[in-house]
Design an enzyme around this catalytic site. Structure first.
Site, PDB file in Angstrom:
ATOM      1  CG  ASP A 102       2.009 -23.447  -6.298  1.00 21.23           C
ATOM      2  OD1 ASP A 102       3.061 -23.902  -6.282  1.00 21.23           O
ATOM      3  OD2 ASP A 102       1.740 -22.747  -5.299  1.00 21.23           O
ATOM      4  CG  ASP A 125       9.011 -26.015  -3.836  1.00 22.33           C
ATOM      5  OD1 ASP A 125      10.211 -25.701  -3.776  1.00 22.33           O
ATOM      6  OD2 ASP A 125       8.066 -26.229  -2.863  1.00 22.33           O
TER       7      ASP A 125
HETATM    8  N1  GLY Z   1       5.507 -26.673  -3.194  1.00 22.07           N
HETATM    9  C1  GLY Z   1       5.320 -26.446  -1.821  1.00 22.07           C
HETATM   10  C2  GLY Z   1       5.787 -27.569  -0.990  1.00 22.07           C
HETATM   11  O1  GLY Z   1       6.603 -28.718  -1.175  1.00 22.07           O
HETATM   12  O2  GLY Z   1       5.683 -27.671   0.089  1.00 22.07           O
END
Ligand code: GLY
Length: 413
Positions: free
Chosen positions: A126, A186
């Site tokens: 992240d 993501d």
């Molecule tokens: N990246 C985590 C979400 O979109 O929940």
């Protein structure tokens, strides 16, 4: 030639729109003024919440950054290790950019500084969400060389999660009994940090990792209808795909709404950064999937998963709409279908502004309401989420930048 003519028409169309400031929608000026009031409120709520039990500190670092509301309506704060910690600093930078008020830059610096330790956190993918939204916006607006070094260091750390056999950056370390090398859609959002690191250093290894990740994801995450799986698990020893699952969607074969939005934003950004038309075509296909989906409601705010058989009573996900709108405001400057994308982005952002904003003074200062973090996990359902606010502000900024430049700004970032 056809593409050039279409893009020229898009530019003229967007220029004409600039004369007619959101005739049917909310004025951007008012939306920004309201967002400022909400954010001042949030700053005072953060101080109150810091000592409360709902703050989700990670045990080592203090909780300081707002994420959502608890079921009791209290502000939940997270520490810098949480994937959402960079969005509030990003909101403060965006408010500075939207208003020119240095008070926002002062607050943004304070919250951004709290994020620095993440540059060495190699336990998650992240990094882009955390560092690019905070230090990335800060560097773009203030050119502080210290921020630049932190971004480069963060990209180095993120690169350690890349496996050349798989061709991807590993997303998660959790659920090790279930997945060997999970990659979530993501993760595309973290590539922007790597592209920037190559620009800053001239070291092309970051760029190559980003391109490899984008290409592998395009090959393995996407279905023939251009929807995306959420999680693809790889064998790290061979690079082969083991399984395709979901974590936050309705089912393994479903189309989780925010995942589709991440993909649209991610491939639009990859085209901006590389000029590779493969990514542009893919972003256009994802846009078509989202915008033509029979389950997309008339107000253009998706339910939490596109594959729900019965949408009756199901929560929406305003965050997916905000990410999609922001992506479309960029895609409209790059694609021959720009007029259409611009129209849909305006409709989407007007819909969010009209019916999905918090009432003034409500929701402890969140700008938007009605997002869904994980319906499947039973958490953060139909609540405000800080990343919805971030992409809503960014979408407004991109929209305003198109108006200010009469659509001539090709890169409205
Ligand atoms: N990246 C985590 C979400 O979109 O929940």
């Amino acid at each position: 030639m056809r593409r050039r003519t279409c893009i020229l028409f898009s530019i003229i169309y967007i220029g004409i729109l600039s004369i007619n400031l959101q005739a049917n929608g909310q004025s951007i000026r008012k939306i920004i003024a309201d967002a400022e009031k909400q954010t001042w409120l949030m700053l005072s709520e953060i101080e109150k919440a810091k000592s409360s039990a709902v703050s989700r500190g990670d045990g080592k670092n203090p909780a300081f950054s707002p994420r959502s509301l608890s079921t009791g309506g209290n502000l939940t704060l997270v520490s810098s290790s949480d994937w959402t910690s960079g969005f509030f600093p990003g909101n403060l930078w965006l408010l500075y950019e939207l208003t020119g008020n240095e008070l926002w830059a002062d607050r943004a610096r304070l919250f951004t500084t709290e994020m620095e330790k993440e540059k060495l956190n190699a336990k998650t993918h992240d990094m882009g969400f955390k560092i690019w939204c905070s230090f990335g916006n800060g560097f773009r607006l203030k050119s502080d060389p210290v921020y630049r070094e932190i971004i480069i260091e963060s990209a180095r750390t993120l690169s350690t999660r890349f496996n050349p056999l798989v061709g991807c950056i590993r997303s998660w370390d959790h659920n090790a009994d279930k997945w060997k090398f999970p990659v979530i859609v993501d993760n595309l959002m973290n590539l922007e940090l790597l592209f920037a690191a190559t620009r800053f250093t001239g070291d092309s290894s970051f760029f190559r990792i980003a391109v490899s990740h984008a290409n592998t994801t395009l090959r393995n995450h996407y279905r023939p209808d251009n929807s995306s799986f959420h999680v693809v698990d790889y064998d790290p020893a061979t690079g082969s795909v083991i399984q395709k699952n979901t974590h936050q969607g309705l089912s393994d074969d479903s189309s989780w709404s925010r995942g589709q939005a991440w993909g649209l934003y991610g491939y639009t950004m990859c085209f901006r950064e590389t000029g590779d038309s493969l990514y542009l075509k893919h972003a256009e296909k994802i846009a078509a999937y989202i915008l033509n989906h029979p389950n997309l409601p008339d107000d253009l705010i998706p339910y939490w998963d596109f594959s729900l058989e019965n949408t009756e009573g199901e929560p929406r996900d305003a965050s997916a709409a905000a990410i999609t709108a922001s992506a479309l405001f960029e895609l409209c400057t790059l694609s021959e279908y720009g007029i259409y994308y611009h129209r849909m982005a305006e409709k989407m952002i007007n819909s969010l502004a009209k019916n999905y904003r918090s009432a003034p003074g409500a929701n402890r200062g969140f700008i938007l309401d009605h997002s869904t973090g994980s319906k499947r996990g039973g958490t953060e359902i139909d609540v405000p989420l800080i990343y919805a606010d971030y992409y809503f502000l960014e979408a407004n900024k991109r929209q305003r930048s198109l108006k200010n430049h009469k659509g001539l700004a090709k890169k409205n970032n």
